[in-house]
Design a protein around this motif. Structure first.
Motif, mmCIF file in Angstrom:
data_model
loop_
_atom_site.group_PDB
_atom_site.id
_atom_site.type_symbol
_atom_site.label_atom_id
_atom_site.label_comp_id
_atom_site.label_asym_id
_atom_site.label_seq_id
_atom_site.Cartn_x
_atom_site.Cartn_y
_atom_site.Cartn_z
ATOM 1 N N VAL A 1 1.081 -1.229 -0.430
ATOM 2 C CA VAL A 1 -0.354 0.261 0.272
ATOM 3 C C VAL A 1 0.755 1.541 -0.259
ATOM 4 N N GLN A 2 0.969 2.178 -0.928
ATOM 5 C CA GLN A 2 1.349 3.394 -0.960
ATOM 6 C C GLN A 2 0.802 4.377 -0.992
ATOM 7 N N LEU A 3 1.233 5.591 -0.320
ATOM 8 C CA LEU A 3 0.098 6.754 0.503
ATOM 9 C C LEU A 3 0.445 7.690 -0.527
ATOM 10 N N GLN A 4 -0.606 8.909 -0.727
ATOM 11 C CA GLN A 4 0.110 9.799 -1.578
ATOM 12 C C GLN A 4 -0.806 10.939 -0.812
ATOM 13 N N ALA A 5 -0.122 12.680 -0.315
ATOM 14 C CA ALA A 5 -1.035 13.269 0.041
ATOM 15 C C ALA A 5 -0.681 14.855 -0.729
ATOM 16 N N SER A 6 -1.470 14.764 -0.680
ATOM 17 C CA SER A 6 -1.466 16.269 -1.618
ATOM 18 C C SER A 6 -2.751 17.785 -1.072
ATOM 19 N N LEU A 19 -6.505 18.905 2.281
ATOM 20 C CA LEU A 19 -5.450 17.557 2.152
ATOM 21 C C LEU A 19 -6.323 16.475 1.660
ATOM 22 N N SER A 20 -6.219 15.387 1.288
ATOM 23 C CA SER A 20 -6.095 14.757 0.293
ATOM 24 C C SER A 20 -4.907 13.200 0.125
ATOM 25 N N CYS A 21 -5.401 12.597 0.863
ATOM 26 C CA CYS A 21 -4.637 11.751 0.949
ATOM 27 C C CYS A 21 -5.208 10.022 0.193
ATOM 28 N N ALA A 22 -4.086 9.531 -0.681
ATOM 29 C CA ALA A 22 -5.053 8.913 -1.725
ATOM 30 C C ALA A 22 -4.424 7.646 -1.351
ATOM 31 N N VAL A 23 -5.141 6.985 -1.602
ATOM 32 C CA VAL A 23 -4.294 4.976 -1.243
ATOM 33 C C VAL A 23 -4.352 5.159 -2.242
ATOM 34 N N SER A 24 -2.861 3.698 -2.423
ATOM 35 C CA SER A 24 -2.876 3.075 -3.960
ATOM 36 C C SER A 24 -2.365 1.498 -3.416
ATOM 37 N N GLY A 25 -2.236 0.907 -4.472
ATOM 38 C CA GLY A 25 -1.306 -0.949 -3.896
ATOM 39 C C GLY A 25 -2.106 -1.735 -4.130
ATOM 40 N N ARG A 26 -2.183 -2.496 -3.277
ATOM 41 C CA ARG A 26 -2.709 -4.332 -3.282
ATOM 42 C C ARG A 26 -4.130 -4.031 -1.929
ATOM 43 N N THR A 27 -5.298 -4.411 -2.262
ATOM 44 C CA THR A 27 -6.628 -4.591 -2.347
ATOM 45 C C THR A 27 -6.684 -4.638 -0.388
ATOM 46 N N VAL A 28 -7.414 -4.314 0.020
ATOM 47 C CA VAL A 28 -7.306 -4.818 1.321
ATOM 48 C C VAL A 28 -8.972 -4.610 1.422
ATOM 49 N N SER A 29 -8.975 -5.717 2.870
ATOM 50 C CA SER A 29 -10.693 -5.106 3.012
ATOM 51 C C SER A 29 -10.451 -4.069 5.048
ATOM 52 N N SER A 30 -10.367 -3.864 5.131
ATOM 53 C CA SER A 30 -9.893 -2.627 5.897
ATOM 54 C C SER A 30 -8.453 -1.523 6.109
ATOM 55 N N ILE A 31 -8.414 -0.740 6.406
ATOM 56 C CA ILE A 31 -7.637 -0.291 6.575
ATOM 57 C C ILE A 31 -7.583 1.425 7.613
ATOM 58 N N GLY A 72 -13.331 8.848 0.895
ATOM 59 C CA GLY A 72 -14.310 9.851 0.144
ATOM 60 C C GLY A 72 -15.086 8.289 -0.312
ATOM 61 N N HIS A 73 -15.817 8.124 -1.647
ATOM 62 C CA HIS A 73 -17.373 7.273 -1.569
ATOM 63 C C HIS A 73 -16.697 5.756 -1.679
ATOM 64 N N ALA A 74 -15.316 6.123 -2.573
ATOM 65 C CA ALA A 74 -14.703 4.892 -3.066
ATOM 66 C C ALA A 74 -13.339 3.959 -1.886
ATOM 67 N N LYS A 75 -13.694 4.713 -0.483
ATOM 68 C CA LYS A 75 -13.040 4.962 0.172
ATOM 69 C C LYS A 75 -11.495 4.652 0.237
ATOM 70 N N ASN A 76 -11.104 4.927 -1.174
ATOM 71 C CA ASN A 76 -9.193 4.785 -1.487
ATOM 72 C C ASN A 76 -8.852 6.425 -1.069
ATOM 73 N N THR A 77 -9.355 7.211 -0.722
ATOM 74 C CA THR A 77 -9.369 9.168 -0.433
ATOM 75 C C THR A 77 -9.467 8.877 1.049
ATOM 76 N N VAL A 78 -8.423 9.883 1.496
ATOM 77 C CA VAL A 78 -9.009 10.211 2.714
ATOM 78 C C VAL A 78 -7.873 12.298 2.979
ATOM 79 N N TYR A 79 -9.929 12.586 3.835
ATOM 80 C CA TYR A 79 -9.634 13.968 3.485
ATOM 81 C C TYR A 79 -9.059 14.548 4.953
ATOM 82 N N LEU A 80 -8.589 15.371 4.902
ATOM 83 C CA LEU A 80 -8.624 16.728 5.997
ATOM 84 C C LEU A 80 -9.350 17.857 5.720
ATOM 85 N N HIS A 81 -9.871 18.297 6.293
ATOM 86 C CA HIS A 81 -10.844 19.671 5.814
ATOM 87 C C HIS A 81 -10.664 20.449 6.819
#
Length: 124
Positions: A1-6, A19-31, A72-81
């Motif tokens: 799993v890799q994380l990309q913050a922006s 701020l956004s944090c995009a999750v990529s890499g292997r699929t996991v059931s929970s994180i 995010g809706h797809a749960k592969n992005t986390v936001y910090l408002h």
């Protein structure tokens, strides 16, 4: 799993930033995920955390009521408002994850995956 913050940047006090944090890499059931920040000369500290489905969140006292973490809706992005920003919020912000975990994690050392920092500067 890799994380990309922006999303970092320069903002005036009182304003907002997301701020956004995009999750990529292997699929996991929970994180489980969290946001941390580190100001120059200071220890990295937790800002907040969110559980695997976004139903539970935690915020440090210094940001409670001003910052919100969402998934995010797809749960592969986390936001910090971040609202009502203050000069003392100036720091490098990092997202962190513990793939395979489901609950809230507020202890820094329990995160095993980190993104690169994104710098937030709040001017007075």
């Amino acid at each position: 799993v890799q994380l990309q913050a922006s999303g970092g940047g320069l903002v005036q006090a009182g304003n907002s930033l997301k701020l956004s944090c995009a999750v990529s890499g292997r699929t996991v059931s929970s994180i489980s995920m969290g946001w941390f920040r580190q100001a120059p000369g200071k220890e990295r500290e937790i800002v907040g955390a969110i559980n695997w489905n976004g139903a539970s969140t935690y915020y440090s006292d210094s940001v409670k009521g001003r910052f919100t973490i969402t998934k995010g809706h797809a749960k592969n992005t986390v936001y910090l408002h971040m609202n009502s920003l203050k000069p003392e919020d100036t720091a490098a912000y990092y997202c962190a994850a513990n793939p395979g975990s489901a609950g809230l994690i507020v202890v820094k050392n329990l995160y095993n995956t980190w993104g690169q920092g994104t710098l937030v500067t709040v001017s007075s």
